[in-house]
Design an enzyme around this catalytic site. Structure first.
Site, PDB file in Angstrom:
ATOM      1  CE  LYS A  58      11.263  -2.263 -77.237  1.00 51.74           C
ATOM      2  NZ  LYS A  58      12.128  -1.136 -77.623  1.00 51.74           N
TER       3      LYS A  58
HETATM    4  P1  NAD Z   1      21.798  -6.109 -75.987  1.00 51.50           P
HETATM    5  O1  NAD Z   1      21.060  -7.365 -75.755  1.00 51.50           O
HETATM    6  O2  NAD Z   1      22.672  -5.985 -77.183  1.00 51.50           O
HETATM    7  O3  NAD Z   1      22.682  -5.747 -74.709  1.00 51.50           O
HETATM    8  C1  NAD Z   1      22.141  -5.681 -73.434  1.00 51.50           C
HETATM    9  C2  NAD Z   1      23.277  -5.519 -72.434  1.00 51.50           C
HETATM   10  O4  NAD Z   1      22.710  -5.265 -71.159  1.00 51.50           O
HETATM   11  C3  NAD Z   1      24.141  -6.772 -72.281  1.00 51.50           C
HETATM   12  O5  NAD Z   1      25.475  -6.395 -72.071  1.00 51.50           O
HETATM   13  C4  NAD Z   1      23.584  -7.417 -71.016  1.00 51.50           C
HETATM   14  O6  NAD Z   1      24.526  -8.256 -70.351  1.00 51.50           O
HETATM   15  C5  NAD Z   1      23.261  -6.164 -70.213  1.00 51.50           C
HETATM   16  N1  NAD Z   1      22.301  -6.418 -69.139  1.00 51.50           N
HETATM   17  C6  NAD Z   1      21.177  -7.182 -69.163  1.00 51.50           C
HETATM   18  N2  NAD Z   1      20.624  -7.210 -67.942  1.00 51.50           N
HETATM   19  C7  NAD Z   1      21.386  -6.442 -67.152  1.00 51.50           C
HETATM   20  C8  NAD Z   1      21.330  -6.076 -65.791  1.00 51.50           C
HETATM   21  N3  NAD Z   1      20.371  -6.536 -65.002  1.00 51.50           N
HETATM   22  N4  NAD Z   1      22.311  -5.265 -65.289  1.00 51.50           N
HETATM   23  C9  NAD Z   1      23.296  -4.814 -66.068  1.00 51.50           C
HETATM   24  N5  NAD Z   1      23.411  -5.121 -67.376  1.00 51.50           N
HETATM   25  C10 NAD Z   1      22.467  -5.925 -67.897  1.00 51.50           C
HETATM   26  O7  NAD Z   1      20.658  -4.967 -75.997  1.00 51.50           O
HETATM   27  P2  NAD Z   1      20.734  -3.528 -76.686  1.00 51.50           P
HETATM   28  O8  NAD Z   1      20.144  -3.645 -78.035  1.00 51.50           O
HETATM   29  O9  NAD Z   1      22.074  -2.944 -76.503  1.00 51.50           O
HETATM   30  O10 NAD Z   1      19.659  -2.721 -75.811  1.00 51.50           O
HETATM   31  C11 NAD Z   1      20.021  -2.101 -74.570  1.00 51.50           C
HETATM   32  C12 NAD Z   1      18.978  -1.059 -74.200  1.00 51.50           C
HETATM   33  O11 NAD Z   1      18.909  -0.075 -75.241  1.00 51.50           O
HETATM   34  C13 NAD Z   1      17.562  -1.571 -74.043  1.00 51.50           C
HETATM   35  O12 NAD Z   1      16.904  -0.841 -73.031  1.00 51.50           O
HETATM   36  C14 NAD Z   1      16.914  -1.258 -75.382  1.00 51.50           C
HETATM   37  O13 NAD Z   1      15.516  -1.135 -75.301  1.00 51.50           O
HETATM   38  C15 NAD Z   1      17.565   0.062 -75.689  1.00 51.50           C
HETATM   39  N6  NAD Z   1      17.569   0.419 -77.107  1.00 51.50           N
HETATM   40  C16 NAD Z   1      18.114  -0.401 -78.031  1.00 51.50           C
HETATM   41  C17 NAD Z   1      18.098  -0.033 -79.366  1.00 51.50           C
HETATM   42  C18 NAD Z   1      18.777  -0.853 -80.438  1.00 51.50           C
HETATM   43  O14 NAD Z   1      18.843  -0.373 -81.577  1.00 51.50           O
HETATM   44  N7  NAD Z   1      19.277  -2.033 -80.146  1.00 51.50           N
HETATM   45  C19 NAD Z   1      17.496   1.184 -79.756  1.00 51.50           C
HETATM   46  C20 NAD Z   1      16.963   2.021 -78.784  1.00 51.50           C
HETATM   47  C21 NAD Z   1      17.003   1.626 -77.452  1.00 51.50           C
END
Ligand code: NAD
Length: 429
Positions: free
Chosen positions: A115
């Site tokens: 990561k």
């Molecule tokens: P993203 O950037 O597309 O979306 C993140 C969202 O979280 C946004 O709506 C943002 O406004 C919100 N956010 C940020 N800080 C916040 C807070 N303090 N309180 C409430 N909301 C908040 O990111 P994503 O790709 O959707 O990833 C989200 C989570 O899922 C992360 O933990 C990431 O590690 C995990 N994840 C993502 C993937 C992927 O394929 N993108 C895969 C596995 C896990």
């Protein structure tokens, strides 16, 4: 998804490393993991910290700090996302890299865990600045990433566009006859730039499917069930999309800017359109704004944390009304909060299982690039469902046979697969 405006206060990230180590040690104690293998898995293989200069739009130069932590590659190349966020630091990267190792192992993929990211608030930079930051970061990482060595993907505040810039920069540093053989240096690319059908929705789909499998396992349906989602980005939106299609109702959403609530339901696609035009969810029609700290106590059946780590803690765990928590985010529930929830009979579908569709989708993209194939959306979604169901079934089996919670079961499966690889191969020299 990169949004404008100022984010609400930066959430706590402290303790993610502590949490993942406690989860690892707990499962290792139960299976009496070989002490030498425990030493290897309890530490990261490689940690890279790079400081790199980037020219800003106003002509000034800013120096950024980027990270890439490679936890383990016993099962295959390192794999894991890149996050752009103020909370990114070496401990966050270590914790998230470790979770990737357990996730890829549990999913039965030929990958290890990594990561990284850049410590920055992307809302403060223009698109062209973000492009130069990304390209210069890629250049600084150099051959520490590579299609058969370490394959980044999108995470918080990075997206297919970010991956396309990384790919283009990485390929441009190779000799002409090698360029097209490097397409799989990143996954989560736009479809036109070597991406795969279905990768965009793969993580949210796996969150949804795990909830659906859980509902079937507990003899219930998703129809008219109420759910809340923290984070309305890639993972949160797609999970909500599939749940709504199944007849469930989204009643609360929180993003980095605020929280909205409507007990009668919030239309997922209309909120997506609003979020795209406004940059956040606040002020969406027919919803009321609620204080951040009240979000997790909203009345609902299903709670989906899909933002950052350490969001469900002792300060809000007992207020949670949902009977199931589906972890879209990595590490959203800390160890103490999990104990409180389990005692109350709340089911937790753990991150390394629940959001594993993302890395499985990335694996499908990597395979297609490597083999010169192009799969249809239908094919990708079918393969994804099959793999996710296998993992779900295994986790339930181990959880029931060993009488442990589902996170511990998932860790046991992941660690035992790694243990076997080390036992069979031995340690060089
Ligand atoms: P993203 O950037 O597309 O979306 C993140 C969202 O979280 C946004 O709506 C943002 O406004 C919100 N956010 C940020 N800080 C916040 C807070 N303090 N309180 C409430 N909301 C908040 O990111 P994503 O790709 O959707 O990833 C989200 C989570 O899922 C992360 O933990 C990431 O590690 C995990 N994840 C993502 C993937 C992927 O394929 N993108 C895969 C596995 C896990």
């Amino acid at each position: 998804m990169i949004t404008q405006e100022v984010e609400k206060e930066t959430p706590q990230k402290q303790g993610m490393l502590n949490n993942v180590m406690r989860q690892f040690n707990n499962a290792s104690d139960i299976i009496e993991l070989n002490t030498n293998i425990r030493k290897i898995l309890g530490i990261t293989n490689n940690e890279l910290v790079v400081h790199f200069p980037v020219k800003m739009d106003n002509g000034e130069v800013e120096v950024f700090t980027g990270y890439r932590v490679q936890h383990n590659n016993a099962l295959g190349p390192y794999k894991g996302g890149l996050r752009y966020h103020p909370t990114v630091d070496i401990d966050a990267a270590r914790a998230l890299a470790m979770w990737m190792t357990w996730k890829t192992s549990l999913a039965g993929l030929p990958y290890g865990g990594a990561k990284g990211g850049i410590q920055l608030d992307p809302t403060k930079y223009s698109t062209s600045e973000l492009e130069r930051i990304t390209r210069r970061f890629t250049y600084a990482l150099g051959d520490n990433i590579g299609p058969e060595l370490d394959i980044p993907a999108p995470d918080v505040n990075t997206n297919p566009q970010t991956m396309a810039w990384i790919l283009d920069t990485y390929m441009s540093t190779k000799s002409p006859n090698e360029r097209s053989t490097n397409m799989h240096v990143v996954t989560g690319k736009p479809i036109g730039a070597g991406g795969s059908e279905g990768r965009d929705r793969a993580t949210g789909y796996s969150v949804f499917l795990n909830i659906k499998f859980w509902a079937a396992h507990t003899n219930t349906t998703l129809k008219n069930k109420k759910f809340i989602v923290q984070g309305f980005g890639n993972v949160g939106y797609w999970a909500a999309h599939f749940l709504e299609n199944e007849g469930a109702k989204m009643v609360g959403v929180q993003d980095a800017f605020g929280s909205i609530y409507n007990p009668d339901g919030i239309d997922v696609e209309s909120l997506l359109a609003y979020n795209q035009s406004h940059g956040n969810i606040v002020g969406f029609a027919n919803t009321v704004s609620i204080p951040t700290e009240d979000f997790f106590s909203l009345a609902c059946d299903i709670c989906i944390p899909a933002a950052l780590g350490n969001q469900i803690t002792i300060s809000n765990a007992n207020a949670i009304k949902a009977s199931v928590i589906a972890e879209g985010a990595n590490g959203p529930t800390d160890v103490e909060a999990e104990q409180m929830l389990l005692q109350r009979g709340v089911a937790i579908l753990p991150d390394i299982l629940c959001n594993s569709g993302g890395v499985i989708g990335s694996y499908f993209e990597w395979l297609q690039n490597r083999n010169g194939e192009i799969w249809s959306l239908e094919e990708v979604m079918q393969k994804l469902e099959k793999k996710l169901y296998e993992s779900f079934k295994k986790v339930i089996e181990v959880s029931e046979n060993r009488n442990v919670d589902k996170r511990t079961a998932a860790f046991i499966i992941a660690i035992e697969r790694l243990e076997q690889a080390y036992v069979q191969r031995g340690i060089f020299p």
